[in-house]
Design an enzyme around this catalytic site. Structure first.
Site, PDB file in Angstrom:
ATOM      1  N   TYR A 281      15.602  30.438   8.127  1.00 29.34           N
ATOM      2  CA  TYR A 281      14.353  31.068   8.573  1.00 29.34           C
ATOM      3  C   TYR A 281      14.264  31.121  10.090  1.00 29.34           C
ATOM      4  O   TYR A 281      14.632  30.168  10.778  1.00 29.34           O
ATOM      5  CB  TYR A 281      13.155  30.279   8.045  1.00 29.34           C
ATOM      6  CG  TYR A 281      12.844  30.529   6.592  1.00 29.34           C
ATOM      7  CD1 TYR A 281      12.569  31.809   6.127  1.00 29.34           C
ATOM      8  CD2 TYR A 281      12.815  29.470   5.689  1.00 29.34           C
ATOM      9  CE1 TYR A 281      12.264  32.026   4.791  1.00 29.34           C
ATOM     10  CE2 TYR A 281      12.513  29.672   4.364  1.00 29.34           C
ATOM     11  CZ  TYR A 281      12.234  30.963   3.911  1.00 29.34           C
ATOM     12  OH  TYR A 281      11.939  31.158   2.599  1.00 29.34           O
TER      13      TYR A 281
ATOM     14  N   LYS B 263       0.841  -1.201   0.000  1.00 26.50           N
ATOM     15  CA  LYS B 263       0.000   0.000   0.000  1.00 26.50           C
ATOM     16  C   LYS B 263       0.880   1.258   0.000  1.00 26.50           C
ATOM     17  O   LYS B 263       2.084   1.173   0.256  1.00 26.50           O
ATOM     18  CB  LYS B 263      -0.898  -0.032   1.244  1.00 26.50           C
ATOM     19  CG  LYS B 263      -0.099  -0.014   2.530  1.00 26.50           C
ATOM     20  CD  LYS B 263      -0.901  -0.505   3.727  1.00 26.50           C
ATOM     21  CE  LYS B 263      -0.088  -0.304   4.997  1.00 26.50           C
ATOM     22  NZ  LYS B 263      -0.701  -0.956   6.163  1.00 26.50           N
TER      23      LYS B 263
END
Ligand SMILES: *Cc1c(COP(=O)(O)O)cnc(C)c1O
Length: 378
Positions: A262, A43
């Protein structure tokens, strides 16, 4: 769209998938599973590595049975491995039954409405089989033991539903001494007494390591196939399958007291050499793996040495401290996880698990498949 067609020089991140390691991991788990058949959970695009190439390589290694979450994933396995037994863990999506039958996708029947809908499809002549999922303590999908008790009174149950498997799922198998493991084992034994004469499946990757009594007839590993550590607190016995590398775009010097990135979240404590590399959170490299004055981040590996992240992870960029790594220059490739940087360590720095790191990888990399029967993504 196939990012696999992009030349490596046009992307700043590259992902190398070792299908030979995938096959070797499957064989390793099959040996641990002893007499039980070893299936594969593919999956989530085979945990991000590519469902088509993964299914083909696993089939070549000897795997016949595949578990997917969605019928759409089942179709992709069917395209890759025409004779595979494919189970859809999400169950019977409402009104999609005919599509399952057309591609011979076996629904994992999770609830009474699904049972009724599937029985009606079987009555109309469908020959596709199905699994019965019983919840033994996770409270996710599956029938309750009480519901199973009522159902088990029906003598024609196997035939009405075309049952080929009964299964349950462990909630805590990665923590071997968690008491829920033995409770679920006892409940699953009760399930088998109620509904005998069907192949039974309980163990995911970690469940295989809990020992033979958890193996039953079919085991369903996922993460261990892809090189993740199956059990907490033990050395990882699996081979790495995915290697993520990022290109050094620039090397710069900065002084002690300057900040990085940042939010100016990390202040340099010494004069530093910094490599800026071209992968960030838009590539699925978790923002939480970054560093600050208060916490260490994950590390990369370049020119034979470890290089810790400095400051925050940006959308497309990461800064690495290469002050102590000699010779790093623009155009070098830095390993972000793979044989030298354990994916579970990166995941731990990001407060997550290897599963999330792998399934978040996304389409921006150049992808190369090595060591297997197929070279392309689709
Ligand atoms: C995902 C999944 C697996 C595989 O689990 P891993 O922990 O990756 O080995 C097995 N069974 C079910 C029902 C699943 O959802």
């Amino acid at each position: 769209m196939s990012s696999g067609m992009m030349p490596a020089s046009m992307a700043a991140g590259r992902l190398t998938i070792d299908l030979g390691a995938l096959a070797a991991n499957w064989q390793d788990l099959a040996a641990r599973a002893g007499g039980a058949a070893t299936a594969a959970a593919v999956k989530g695009d085979a945990y991000g590595i590519g469902i088509g190439p993964a299914a083909r390589a696993l089939a070549e290694a000897g795997c016949h049975t595949f578990f997917v979450a969605l019928p759409e994933e089942g179709l992709r396995v069917r395209d890759a491995v025409s004779d595979a037994a494919i189970y859809v863990l999400g169950g019977l999506i409402p009104d999609a039954g005919e599509a399952y039958v057309a591609a011979d996708l076996r629904p994992v029947l999770n609830s009474r409405p699904e049972l009724e809908e599937w029985a009606a499809i079987r009555r109309r002549g469908a020959r596709t089989s199905a699994a019965l999922h019983v919840d033994t303590g996770m409270n996710r999908l599956g029938l309750t033991l009480g519901e199973l008790r009522k159902l088990a009174e029906r003598r024609d149950l196997h035939e009405a539903l075309g049952l080929s498997l009964v299964m349950s799922h462990l909630a805590c198998a990665d923590t071997p001494d968690h008491p829920l493991n033995r409770k679920q084992l006892a409940a699953f034994r009760a399930v088998r007494t109620l509904i005998p004469d069907l192949p039974a499946s309980l163990a995911n990757s970690a469940g295989i390591f809990l020992g033979q009594e958890y193996h039953f007839d079919v085991v369903r590993p996922g993460i261990a196939l892809y090189g993740g550590r199956p059990v907490n607190g033990i050395a990882n016995p699996m081979r790495p399958v995915a290697t993520l590398e990022a290109l050094v775009l620039q090397v710069r010097e900065a002084k002690a007291g300057e900040t990085i990135g940042y939010g100016a979240g990390e202040t340099l404590r010494r004069p530093s050499r910094i490599a800026i590399v071209g992968v960030g959170y838009a590539d699925g490299y978790q923002r939480r793996a970054g560093a600050s004055d208060r916490r260490m981040g994950a590390s990369g590996f370049v020119r034979g040495a470890s290089a810790p992240i400095l400051g925050r992870v940006s959308m497309d960029l990461i800064a690495l401290d290469v002050t102590e790594v000699s010779g790093v220059e623009r155009g070098d490739w830095v390993e972000l996880f793979g044989p030298n940087v354990a994916i579970d360590d990166v995941a731990a720095h990001a407060d997550t698990i290897s599963y999330e790191l792998l399934t978040a990888l996304g389409p921006r990399y150049s992808r190369t498949y090595v060591g297997g029967p197929v070279q392309s993504r689709d």
